[in-house]
Design a protein around this motif. Structure first.
Motif, PDB file in Angstrom:
ATOM      1  N   ALA A 247      -8.482 -10.697  -9.349  1.00 29.63           N
ATOM      2  CA  ALA A 247      -7.040 -10.858  -9.475  1.00 29.63           C
ATOM      3  C   ALA A 247      -6.365 -10.786  -8.109  1.00 29.63           C
ATOM      4  O   ALA A 247      -5.235 -11.252  -7.944  1.00 29.63           O
ATOM      5  N   SER A 248      -7.051 -10.229  -7.140  1.00 30.86           N
ATOM      6  CA  SER A 248      -6.463 -10.101  -5.808  1.00 30.86           C
ATOM      7  C   SER A 248      -6.261 -11.484  -5.208  1.00 30.86           C
ATOM      8  O   SER A 248      -7.127 -12.344  -5.291  1.00 30.86           O
ATOM      9  N   ALA A 249      -5.104 -11.692  -4.592  1.00 33.63           N
ATOM     10  CA  ALA A 249      -4.785 -13.007  -4.042  1.00 33.63           C
ATOM     11  C   ALA A 249      -5.625 -13.331  -2.814  1.00 33.63           C
ATOM     12  O   ALA A 249      -5.730 -14.498  -2.426  1.00 33.63           O
ATOM     13  N   VAL A 250      -6.210 -12.328  -2.190  1.00 37.36           N
ATOM     14  CA  VAL A 250      -6.898 -12.598  -0.926  1.00 37.36           C
ATOM     15  C   VAL A 250      -8.378 -12.914  -1.133  1.00 37.36           C
ATOM     16  O   VAL A 250      -9.037 -13.377  -0.212  1.00 37.36           O
TER      17      VAL A 250
ATOM     18  N   ASN B  26      -4.967  -9.611  10.860  1.00 36.52           N
ATOM     19  CA  ASN B  26      -4.360 -10.577   9.941  1.00 36.52           C
ATOM     20  C   ASN B  26      -5.276 -10.692   8.719  1.00 36.52           C
ATOM     21  O   ASN B  26      -6.413 -11.157   8.822  1.00 36.52           O
ATOM     22  N   THR B  27      -4.784 -10.283   7.574  1.00 33.34           N
ATOM     23  CA  THR B  27      -5.659 -10.228   6.400  1.00 33.34           C
ATOM     24  C   THR B  27      -6.120 -11.609   5.944  1.00 33.34           C
ATOM     25  O   THR B  27      -7.076 -11.706   5.179  1.00 33.34           O
ATOM     26  N   SER B  28      -5.463 -12.678   6.413  1.00 32.73           N
ATOM     27  CA  SER B  28      -5.926 -14.023   6.066  1.00 32.73           C
ATOM     28  C   SER B  28      -7.288 -14.319   6.664  1.00 32.73           C
ATOM     29  O   SER B  28      -8.004 -15.199   6.186  1.00 32.73           O
TER      30      SER B  28
ATOM     31  N   TRP C 150      -9.704 -11.945   7.048  1.00 35.14           N
ATOM     32  CA  TRP C 150     -10.667 -10.921   6.660  1.00 35.14           C
ATOM     33  C   TRP C 150     -11.770 -11.531   5.818  1.00 35.14           C
ATOM     34  O   TRP C 150     -11.512 -12.284   4.886  1.00 35.14           O
TER      35      TRP C 150
ATOM     36  N   LEU D  72     -14.934  -6.969   3.992  1.00 37.58           N
ATOM     37  CA  LEU D  72     -13.878  -6.051   4.393  1.00 37.58           C
ATOM     38  C   LEU D  72     -12.879  -5.858   3.263  1.00 37.58           C
ATOM     39  O   LEU D  72     -12.400  -4.754   3.012  1.00 37.58           O
ATOM     40  N   VAL D  73     -12.581  -6.929   2.565  1.00 28.50           N
ATOM     41  CA  VAL D  73     -11.655  -6.833   1.434  1.00 28.50           C
ATOM     42  C   VAL D  73     -12.256  -5.938   0.360  1.00 28.50           C
ATOM     43  O   VAL D  73     -11.592  -5.045  -0.179  1.00 28.50           O
TER      44      VAL D  73
ATOM     45  N   GLN E   6     -12.211  -2.186   0.896  1.00 27.90           N
ATOM     46  CA  GLN E   6     -10.997  -1.425   0.588  1.00 27.90           C
ATOM     47  C   GLN E   6     -11.088  -0.769  -0.773  1.00 27.90           C
ATOM     48  O   GLN E   6     -10.565   0.318  -0.992  1.00 27.90           O
TER      49      GLN E   6
ATOM     50  N   THR F 254      -6.080  -5.019  -0.435  1.00 27.82           N
ATOM     51  CA  THR F 254      -5.659  -5.838   0.701  1.00 27.82           C
ATOM     52  C   THR F 254      -4.458  -6.720   0.364  1.00 27.82           C
ATOM     53  O   THR F 254      -4.509  -7.481  -0.593  1.00 27.82           O
TER      54      THR F 254
ATOM     55  N   ALA G  55      -1.592 -11.986   4.053  1.00 21.99           N
ATOM     56  CA  ALA G  55      -0.843 -12.041   5.304  1.00 21.99           C
ATOM     57  C   ALA G  55       0.536 -12.649   5.049  1.00 21.99           C
ATOM     58  O   ALA G  55       0.769 -13.269   4.004  1.00 21.99           O
TER      59      ALA G  55
ATOM     60  N   ALA H 275      -2.106  -8.553  -8.191  1.00 24.74           N
ATOM     61  CA  ALA H 275      -2.028  -9.447  -7.035  1.00 24.74           C
ATOM     62  C   ALA H 275      -0.606  -9.467  -6.480  1.00 24.74           C
ATOM     63  O   ALA H 275      -0.397  -9.480  -5.264  1.00 24.74           O
TER      64      ALA H 275
ATOM     65  N   ASP I   4       0.125  -6.154  -4.781  1.00 20.94           N
ATOM     66  CA  ASP I   4      -0.596  -6.031  -3.502  1.00 20.94           C
ATOM     67  C   ASP I   4       0.214  -6.600  -2.349  1.00 20.94           C
ATOM     68  O   ASP I   4       0.025  -6.195  -1.198  1.00 20.94           O
TER      69      ASP I   4
END
Lengths: 309, 554
Positions: A84-87, A238-240, A242, A246-247, A250, B101, B104, B447, B450
């Motif tokens: 679900a995390s966007a990154v 910059n998390t973009s 990562w 690393l993500v 967390q 996370t 950005a 999301a 976050d």
């Protein structure tokens, strides 16, 4: 009775040819059974943690709390939480790109440097270079000096910062150099006599003959790039940019008791154990899938490069 | 190439002086206590502290050190600033991530809204493992405009402060000057005092309540073994309760009421009123392990071990495992963040336990005191955990300093302002909506939530639970009750680089000895030897540091 057992002993020993030692004989049924039982026990001991991790990653809180050996209820909630995390999609892309391009670059520079270092007879300074490389295998500069170097090269917050500091591994270089030195010089000389350039000798003779060790070091580099999160943690804010490790880290750090006892009200509650296990599965799955394809080359190549020379 | 504020040699000095990442245990909260007022002719002047706005549903605690609680959002929330604080230029920040996370700024609609409101071009940096990343950034000299620093547990950040990496905010915030930034001026006095170092103000503190953790137990188990569920009145009653838990094994209890050695010694410390880390008398500092109270606590814990009240694996179990066992319904008690205990409904540990055991009842409790003075409860803090510092390179540019302070003023806007709503709850229609009048309904999409994890450099303290409006006041009352029973740490606003560097080895000496004495491997008489080793390993040097700084504050 003694006579009977001594006759039996004579029959047993009579089966074996006098010049063959006992351990060279085919094992008997008892020995075979014991071996099978021992190996099965070892397999269970090795496999249980891995199966447990996967089982917990699909478990609910209730299943985890039951305390049973394997949680039996099924839930995708942990994976849904992670994805679900966007990154995550972007970080997966970063990891794949860094691993692929980094491996290609590392193999290229490692093999070319190793080939150059085999020419100690006609290229001056090769021996000194080799000793310098050995030195870097024993001593490292440390976190802060390396950070300062990356900063001075203007690589901070860029993807090359994940590749450049670990582009060439001294260990891999030694493995592949040793293999190159075992290639018969007469073969290479004959190619040169036939008019092949040095680059031609390298690409058309040396590299095709070195597929096994190249596969080995490629796998080492690929695993190293895939698993490396420390460089990303240090050099990239910059998390973009990562990588996935690393993500995912967390999620694990959130459960860290040091973080949890820090008096910060903004801290999110720690993730469930199932989320942390799902993190482990997602992080290791690509390498687990890749490894069987490289295994054939791996076992052959490691022995070839490491033992000889 | 930018000019580093520190030379390479100093950078390596910082690197060489780094200790491993050391986080404070909850039992050794730092900060607070007596504020230094005058040293070497210099006076520390605390920034002015203005009262918070009052409106319907606000509970401002009368107990010092406790954050305000809110039940509902005010009907007419207004902007606390006129106009955007920024001037359209770049803003670079670096902070830790407290959660998962965040995307950005380029891919983050919330951050883009913040950029627009602040009128800056925002580059938000995140340090994944901040204790590792921050020292490297400090050593490089390439600092952002605003950076989260925490110098009570991180020696590198304290050294950077001493060596001039960050701007002294005193000329802009001392006394009534803080009123130019109305939100900053509403931060509580205890947070300013605790965060001041070397007689100066360096950060806009990330404010906390002085009390943030509580002892928590299974109330249903307490009642199941025949006790009334109220706080035990004396040590004997509490010990008997633990014995009854062991003998009667209520619920899914494993029969061991004390799960870890840390828990045992922590409870004992509280009951026997061992000081919070240090005691100060007449300018002399005594560490808690040197006190008779701590020795009595050790004796009680050793007796509990003999009586079988400890989990047999207590030596190897840690706090994280204890919490897992508590959440799984197998452990009797733990120490937990009060906010995290209740969370926002499903987030809280109490809800997670009830998912597994619907009849489970979890609540905080206060241990009894061994003497009439009562206990000294742990789970306290100085009132801040780091904060936002300004890069020293801006020190000479007054306009830039004021711009950055206006931005920080926006960042710490209190509950009830439009700035707070954006920074803490997000964009309306994206991260939250308004439900019933005055109630915020947050999104269930992790999301989207976050996205706001870029706001970590500083924050005001508050209690508000959107899913349960009354919970804020309830949590505040728990904290107020616990606040009656704690002794502040006199080193809360003092610094000792020696103590920070030696903290790990000193703690190891203490932990090893505690383990041996509680488990009966070593007699209690060995404790004096432990104290001697602790002193020679850096304890005395740390004491000297603290006493020197304390004396210069008089």
């Amino acid at each position: 009775m003694f006579a009977t057992s001594s006759r039996r002993r004579k029959r047993i020993f009579a089966r074996r040819a006098p010049q063959r030692p006992a351990w060279a004989e085919a094992p008997g049924p008892i020995t075979t059974t014991l071996k099978v039982i021992t190996l099965c026990a070892l397999v269970v001991v090795m496999l249980y943690p891995m199966v447990y991790v996967v089982a917990v990653s699909f478990a609910t809180n209730r299943g985890l709390a039951s305390g049973s050996m394997f949680p039996t209820d099924f839930s995708l909630a942990a994976y849904q939480t992670i994805f679900a995390s966007a990154v995550i999609p972007r970080s997966l892309f970063v990891s794949v790109m860094v691993t692929t391009l980094g491996t290609i670059a590392s193999v290229f520079f490692t093999t070319t440097l190793a080939y150059g270092l085999t020419r100690s007879s006609d290229v001056p300074g090769t021996r000194t270079c080799v000793y310098l490389i050995f030195f870097t295998m024993l001593f490292t500069a440390g976190t802060i000096p390396t950070y300062l170097l990356v900063k001075e090269l203007n690589l901070l917050d860029t993807l090359p910062s994940l590749v450049a500091p670990i582009l060439i591994s001294g260990f891999n270089l030694v493995v592949i150099r040793n293999f190159f030195m075992e290639i018969p010089q007469e073969l290479l000389d004959s190619a040169r006599i036939d008019g092949a350039s040095e680059w031609g000798v390298f690409t058309r003779l040396v590299l095709p003959l070195s597929k096994a060790p190249i596969a080995v070091i490629s796998l080492f580099y690929a695993v190293g790039y895939w698993n490396n999160f420390f460089n990303a943690m240090l050099y990239i804010q910059n998390t973009s940019n990562w990588p996935i490790q690393l993500v995912l880290n967390q999620y694990v750090l959130q459960g860290n008791p040091m973080i949890q006892t820090a008096p910060n009200p903004m801290l999110a509650p720690p993730p469930t154990q199932s989320v942390q296990m799902a993190v482990l599965v997602v992080a290791t799955l690509p390498i687990l899938i890749l490894y069987p394809f490289a295994q054939r080359h791996f076992t052959k190549g490691v022995l070839t490069g490491a033992i000889k020379g | 190439m930018s000019t580093s504020f520190i030379s390479r040699r100093t950078a390596f000095g910082i690197a060489g002086g780094l200790s491993a990442a050391v986080a404070l245990s909850a039992c050794s909260g730092s900060g607070g206590g007596k504020a230094p007022t005058k040293i070497d002719g210099l006076t520390y002047v605390r920034p002015a502290s203005l009262p918070l706005d009052e409106f319907e549903g606000v509970h401002l605690s009368k107990t010092p050190g406790i954050a305000p609680a809110y039940e509902k959002w005010p009907a007419a929330a207004k902007a606390s600033q006129q106009g955007a604080p920024g001037t359209g230029g770049p803003l670079k920040t670096l902070g830790p991530t407290w959660g998962t996370t965040p995307p950005a700024v380029d891919n983050n609609p919330w951050a883009q809204k913040v950029e627009q409101e602040l009128n800056v071009k925002w580059t938000a940096g995140i340090g994944a493992d901040y204790d590792q990343v921050a020292p490297a950034v400090l050593a490089s000299g390439d600092l952002p405009d605003l950076m989260f620093i925490e110098y009570t547990s991180n020696a590198a950040m304290l050294q950077a402060l001493q060596q001039g990496a960050f701007a002294d905010l005193s000329p802009y915030l001392a006394g009534d000057k803080a009123k130019e930034y109305p939100n900053i001026a509403k931060l509580p006095a205890y947070a300013w005092d605790a965060s001041a170092r070397f007689r100066k103000t360096w950060i806009v503190p990330n404010t906390l309540s002085r009390i943030h953790q509580a002892d928590v137990w299974r109330t249903d188990w307490v009642k199941a073994v025949g006790h009334d569920g109220a706080d035990p009145k004396n040590v004997e009653e509490f010990t008997q309760l633990l014995t009854d838990i062991k003998n009667k094994k209520p619920g899914k209890s494993d029969g061991y009421p004390i799960t870890t050695l840390d828990r045992g010694i922590q409870i004992a410390r509280e009951m026997f009123r061992a000081p919070t880390n240090w005691r100060e008398e007449g300018g002399k500092f005594t560490h808690m392990i040197e006190t008779d109270e701590f020795k009595q606590a050790l004796q009680w814990a050793a007796n509990c071990w003999k009586a079988g009240l400890f989990n047999p694996d207590a030596i190897t179990l840690n706090w994280s495992k204890e919490r897992e066992m508590f959440t799984a319904g197998r452990a009797f008690m733990t120490l937990h963040k009060i906010v995290g205990l209740f969370g926002s409904g499903k987030d809280g540990v109490a809800s997670k336990i009830q998912e597994v055991e619907p009849t489970a009842a979890v609540n905080t409790f206060i241990v009894p005191g061994a003497t009439a003075q009562g206990p000294n409860l742990v789970g306290t803090s100085s009132g801040f955990w780091g904060g936002a510092a300004i890069n020293a390179k801006h020190q000479k540019d007054e306009n830039k300093m004021k711009e950055l302070l206006r931005i920080l003023d926006y960042w710490v806007a209190p509950f009830g302002t439009k700035e707070f709503l954006l920074m803490r709850f997000g964009v309306e229609g994206r991260q939250f909506t308004f439900g019933a009048p005055g109630q915020i309904v947050t999104t269930t999409s992790q999301a989207l939530l976050d996205e706001m994890n870029l706001n970590t450099i500083t924050a005001p303290a508050y209690f508000y639970f959107p899913a349960d409006p009354q919970k804020g006041r309830e949590v505040q009352q728990i904290m107020e009750k616990r606040a009656e029973h704690y002794l502040p740490d006199p080193t809360w606003n003092l610094s000792s680089a020696v103590f920070m560097q030696k903290m790990g080895p000193l703690q190891n000496i203490v932990d090893d000895a505690i383990r041996g004495i509680i488990t009966g491997k070593n007699p209690l008489s060995d404790w004096d030897e432990t104290i001697k080793r602790w002193k020679s390993a850096g304890g005395d040097a740390s004491r000297a540091d603290f006493e020197k700084e304390f004396a210069s504050a008089k």
